[in-house]
Design a protein around this motif. Structure first.
Motif, PDB file in Angstrom:
ATOM      1  N   ARG A 216      -2.453  -7.775   7.115  1.00 31.46           N
ATOM      2  CA  ARG A 216      -3.086  -6.494   7.454  1.00 31.46           C
ATOM      3  C   ARG A 216      -3.545  -5.767   6.193  1.00 31.46           C
ATOM      4  NH1 ARG A 216      -3.552  -3.286  12.049  1.00 31.46           N
ATOM      5  NH2 ARG A 216      -4.950  -1.581  11.450  1.00 31.46           N
ATOM      6  N   ARG A 217      -2.767  -5.833   5.123  1.00 29.70           N
ATOM      7  CA  ARG A 217      -3.169  -5.206   3.869  1.00 29.70           C
ATOM      8  C   ARG A 217      -4.420  -5.876   3.304  1.00 29.70           C
ATOM      9  NH1 ARG A 217       2.573  -5.129   2.756  1.00 29.70           N
ATOM     10  NH2 ARG A 217       2.341  -6.914   1.334  1.00 29.70           N
ATOM     11  N   SER A 220      -7.366  -4.747   5.703  1.00 29.21           N
ATOM     12  CA  SER A 220      -7.580  -3.296   5.795  1.00 29.21           C
ATOM     13  C   SER A 220      -7.739  -2.624   4.437  1.00 29.21           C
ATOM     14  CB  SER A 220      -6.417  -2.647   6.549  1.00 29.21           C
ATOM     15  OG  SER A 220      -6.325  -3.160   7.869  1.00 29.21           O
TER      16      SER A 220
END
Length: 317
Positions: A216-217, A220
Motif C-alpha cells: 500500500r505504501r 499510495s
C-alpha cells in the motif's frame, strides 16, 4: 600617497562597474553558447538539409537534385514496406517498453531498501547498459537461433516445440524486445531509484503509523511521488523504441529485417533506402516522417505531464 591611491581607485571604478555589469549579463550566454553552436552544426543543419533533400530527386553522384515537391513522401506513404516497418516498430516498442518499465520500477523499489552492498547491486544493474549493442545483438541472435538456439533447447526440455524466432513475426519481435530490455532495464531502474530516494522518509513513516502495508505504501506513496520521473522515462523509452536500429539490424546475418520484413523497423527501412538503394531523397522523407511521429509523442507527453501535474496540485489543495 594615500590620496593618489584613492584617486586611482575612483578613476577605475566606473570601468570596473561596467565590466562587472557586462560579465553578469553576457557570461551566461557565453557559457551556453558552445552547446548551441555544436547543436547548430551537428543537429540543426542536418535537419534542414534533409528537409531540402526530401523534396528533391537527389543524385548521389553529382551531389545535386531536381525539385519534385512531395513526391518522395507520396511514394513512401504508398509503399507497403513503410507500413510494415511502422507496425513492426510499434510492436517491438510495446513488447519492450511495457515490461521494461514494470521491471525497472520493481528493481528500483528493491534497491531503495536497506540492502547489504547497495553500491555493488546498483552498479551491477547498469552493466548491461555499457555493453555494446552489437555484442548484445550477436549473443541474443545465437540464443534465439531457430535450430540450435539455447532458448529452443530450454523449451524442448519442458516439452514445448521449437519456435521459429527468425521466421515468424511475433516471436522475432519478442526476441528483439528481450535485447532492448536487457540493455535498458538497469538504466531506467537507476533513474527511478534517484526519484525514489528524493521522497521524504516522513511520508513512509506516517503511512506505516496509519497501518499501511508495504504494498500500500508503494502504490499510495511511491508511485504518486515519482510520477513526473515515470513520465520522463516513458517518453524517453518511446523515442528510443521508435529509433531502434542496432538490435533488429544484427538479429540475422543479412540485416534486412527478415525475408518478409518480419522485424523491419522504420530506421532500418530508412537505412536500406538511403544506403541500399542510394535514394537519399526518399530516405530523407522517411526520416522526416519519423521525426513527425516522435514530435506527436512528445506533444502527447507534454499534455499528459500538464494533466498529471495539475491533478497533483488540485489534490494537494
Amino acid at each position: 600617497m594615500a590620496s593618489t591611491d584613492l584617486d586611482t581607485s575612483k578613476a577605475y571604478s566606473p570601468w570596473r562597474q561596467r565590466m562587472g555589469m557586462w560579465d553578469r549579463k553576457a557570461s551566461p550566454y557565453l557559457y551556453i553558447a558552445p552547446f548551441f553552436i555544436v547543436f547548430a552544426i551537428f543537429g540543426l543543419f542536418p535537419i534542414i538539409y534533409t528537409a531540402v533533400i526530401s523534396l528533391m530527386d537527389w543524385d548521389t553522384i553529382r551531389n545535386s537534385g531536381e525539385y519534385i515537391g512531395f513526391a518522395n513522401f507520396d511514394y513512401v506513404l504508398n509503399d507497403r514496406k513503410f507500413w510494415v516497418s511502422l507496425r513492426n516498430t510499434f510492436s517491438i516498442f510495446l513488447l519492450s517498453s511495457i515490461p521494461q518499465l514494470i521491471i525497472a520500477t520493481f528493481i528500483a523499489a528493491m534497491l531503495d531498501h536497506h540492502l547489504k552492498a547497495r553500491t555493488f547491486w546498483r552498479m551491477g544493474v547498469l552493466v548491461p547498459y555499457v555493453v555494446m549493442p552489437v555484442a548484445v545483438a550477436l549473443i541474443f541472435s545465437q540464443l534465439y537461433a531457430d535450430e540450435y538456439g539455447l532458448v529452443n533447447h530450454w523449451l524442448g526440455m519442458v516439452g514445448i516445440d521449437p519456435i521459429a524466432w527468425h521466421k515468424e513475426v511475433i516471436p522475432s519481435h519478442v526476441a528483439i524486445a528481450s535485447m532492448v530490455n536487457f540493455r535498458w532495464i538497469g538504466y531506467n531502474a537507476l533513474i527511478m531509484l534517484a526519484a525514489m530516494q528524493a521522497i521524504p522518509r516522513e511520508l513512509y513513516e506516517a503511512a506505516a503509523l496509519d497501518g499501511a502495508s508495504k504494498a500500500r505504501r508503494f502504490f499510495s506513496v511511491t508511485l504518486p511521488q515519482i510520477r513526473p520521473t515515470f513520465i520522463f522515462v516513458i517518453i524517453t523509452s518511446t523515442i528510443g523504441g521508435l529509433q531502434i536500429f542496432d538490435e533488429p539490424r544484427m538479429f540475422d546475418t543479412a540485416g534486412n529485417g527478415g525475408a518478409d520484413q518480419q522485424w523491419l523497423t522504420i530506421t532500418m527501412y530508412m537505412y536500406n533506402t538511403g544506403w541500399g538503394e542510394l535514394n537519399f531523397g526518399r530516405a530523407s522523407a522517411i526520416a522526416w516522417l519519423l521525426f513527425l511521429i516522435i514530435i506527436v509523442f512528445g506533444l502527447l507527453n507534454f499534455w499528459l505531464t500538464r494533466r498529471f501535474v495539475s491533478s497533483d496540485q488540485s489534490g494537494s489543495k
